[in-house]
Design an enzyme around this catalytic site. Structure first.
Site, PDB file in Angstrom:
ATOM      1  N   VAL A  55       0.796  -1.229   0.000  1.00 11.46           N
ATOM      2  CA  VAL A  55       0.000   0.000   0.000  1.00 11.46           C
ATOM      3  C   VAL A  55       0.828   1.278   0.000  1.00 11.46           C
ATOM      4  CG1 VAL A  55      -2.040  -1.020   1.074  1.00 11.46           C
ATOM      5  CG2 VAL A  55      -0.223  -0.070   2.518  1.00 11.46           C
ATOM      6  N   TYR A  56       2.140   1.186   0.201  1.00  8.14           N
ATOM      7  CA  TYR A  56       2.951   2.404   0.199  1.00  8.14           C
ATOM      8  C   TYR A  56       2.974   2.984  -1.218  1.00  8.14           C
ATOM      9  CZ  TYR A  56       4.735   0.882   4.783  1.00  8.14           C
ATOM     10  OH  TYR A  56       4.856   0.479   6.095  1.00  8.14           O
ATOM     11  N   SER A  57       2.341   4.141  -1.362  1.00  7.90           N
ATOM     12  CA  SER A  57       2.199   4.797  -2.673  1.00  7.90           C
ATOM     13  C   SER A  57       1.628   3.835  -3.705  1.00  7.90           C
ATOM     14  CB  SER A  57       3.547   5.365  -3.148  1.00  7.90           C
ATOM     15  OG  SER A  57       3.947   6.440  -2.328  1.00  7.90           O
TER      16      SER A  57
END
Length: 345
Positions: A55-57
Site C-alpha cells: 500500500v505504500y504509494s
C-alpha cells in the site's frame, strides 16, 4: 562496524536499523533515482534489512525497492513487505483472506522484481477472517518457496499468542516476528506485547521510533508548527496547539534538552532508546531524503547510560502511551459501539 542481531530464532541476522521505504514514491520522495541512491547508501553503511508494503504509494514503493535491489544486491538483503490494505475498489482486493494473499503475493513479487520475499507480513489484524485461514495460505507460500518467513504488524498480545497456538495445533508455519509502533512517546507495548514476544522468541521490528516526527527535534515549546506531509494529512495527531498533544510536546521538549546534555541529537537519543530494550531486534527508520538518512545511520552504535535511561523513564514512565493516536491500531471492540452493547429487544 555493524553488529548484526538474531532475527528471533530463525538463524537469520539483521542490522539494528531496518530501512523503511514508506516515503519512497508520491507519498514522500517521488524521485525514483534519488530514492534508489538513498537505499544504496543505507546498504553500503551496513544495513541489510529493508521493509516496504504493497500500500505504500499504491505499490510504487515496492517498485523503487525492486530497482534498488536489482542484480547481486538482492542476495544480501533481508527483504520484507506486507499485505492487508486496500489495493483497489473491489472489496476483495484487501484483507487477510486466502484469496487475496495468493493473488497479492504475486503482485508484490512482480513489483519487487524478485523470486522470493524473506518476510511477508500481515499489515494489520483482520477480525473478519479466521487467523487459521490466513496462516494456512501463508504456510503454503512458504512451502512453495515464494516467502521465507511470516510476520505480523500491530497485533495485540492475545492475537500473537493465538497465532502461535494455531501453528502448533494445526500444523501451520509459525509467525516469527511482530512489527509494532514503539517510541519514547508510545511505550504501551512494554506492558505486555514485548514480554509476550520474548516468551515466544519473536523478532520485534518497531515502526515509528521517532513518533512520526515528534522526536525529530523540530517539535519544541515556543516553536512554530512544523510542516510535513504527515502533519498535513493527520492534523489532529500533529497539531502542537491541540490539548491532546500537550503531553507529547512537553515530553518532546524535555527529551530534546536531555539529548543536548548527553551530547546527542534527539534523533540519536530516540533511536538508541528503542534499540536498548532487549526485546527489540531492529528499529525501522523511514527517511525521505539523504540528509534524513545520514542523521540516523549512527544510532545503531550508540548506547545510552543508565542515568540517561532513568531520566527518560522520568519524562515518560515505562508502559505509557502519551496519546491514543500513536497506538497504531484500535480494536473493533473500541470503535464499534454495537460490540459493547447487548442487542435491543
Amino acid at each position: 562496524m555493524t553488529e548484526y542481531r538474531p532475527f528471533g530464532r530463525t538463524g537469520v541476522m539483521v542490522s539494528p536499523l531496518c530501512l523503511g521505504t514508506m516515503m519512497f514514491g508520491p507519498r514522500g520522495n517521488p524521485d525514483h533515482d534519488d530514492s534508489v541512491r538513498i537505499i544504496h547508501r543505507a546498504l553500503d553503511s551496513g544495513i541489510n534489512f529493508v521493509d516496504t508494503a504493497d500500500v505504500y504509494s499504491a505499490g510504487e514503493s515496492e517498485i523503487v525497492v525492486g530497482k534498488a535491489l536489482a542484480g547481486a544486491r538482492r542476495d544480501n538483503v533481508v527483504l520484507a513487505t506486507k499485505f492487508h490494505g486496500g489495493m483497489g475498489d473491489d472489496p476483495n482486493e484487501r484483507g487477510n483472506s486466502r484469496r487475496w494473499i495468493i493473488r497479492e503475493v504475486e503482485n508484490s513479487l512482480r513489483r519487487l522484481n524478485t523470486d522470493w520475499i524473506d518476510l511477508y507480513q500481515v499489515h494489520r489484524p483482520g477480525p473478519e477472517t479466521d487467523f487459521d485461514e490466513t496462516l494456512g495460505a501463508l504456510s503454503d507460500l512458504v512451502h512453495q518457496g515464494k516467502i521465507r518467513y511470516i510476520g505480523t504488524s500491530t497485533y495485540q498480545p492475545s492475537e500473537i499468542v493465538e497465532g502461535q497456538w494455531i501453528a502448533e495445533r494445526r500444523g501451520r508455519e509459525r509467525v516469527v516476528s511482530e512489527q509494532p509502533p514503539y517510541s519514547v512517546l508510545a511505550r504501551g507495548i512494554e506492558r505486555e506485547m514485548l514480554p509476550v514476544a520474548q516468551r515466544y522468541g519473536l523478532a520485534v521490528i518497531p515502526w515509528s521510533p521517532l513518533a512520526g516526527g515528534w522526536l525529530s527535534g523540530r517539535y519544541r515549546k515556543g516553536a512554530a508548527q512544523p510542516t510535513s506531509s504527515r502533519s498535513d494529512n493527520q492534523r489532529e495527531r500533529f497539531d502542537i496547539d491541540a490539548a491532546e498533544n500537550a503531553a507529547k510536546l512537553e515530553a518532546a521538549d524535555a527529551l530534546a534538552v536531555l539529548a543536548e546534555e548527553a551530547g546527542l541529537t534527539l534523533v540519536q537519543l530516540a533511536l538508541a532508546f528503542v534499540l536498548e530494550h532487549p526485546a527489540i531486534t531492529s528499529a525501522i527508520i523511514g527517511p525521505r531524503t539523504m540528509e534524513q538518512l545520514e542523521t540516523q545511520l549512527d544510532a545503531g552504535d550508540i548506547r545510552l547510560s543508565k542515568d540517561v535511561l532513568d531520566r527518560i523513564d522520568e519524562i515518560v514512565p515505562p508502559g505509557t502511551n502519551l496519546s491514543t493516536r500513536d497506538s497504531g491500531y484500535t480494536p473493533p471492540s473500541l470503535n464499534d459501539p454495537s460490540l459493547r452493547r447487548r442487542p435491543s429487544h
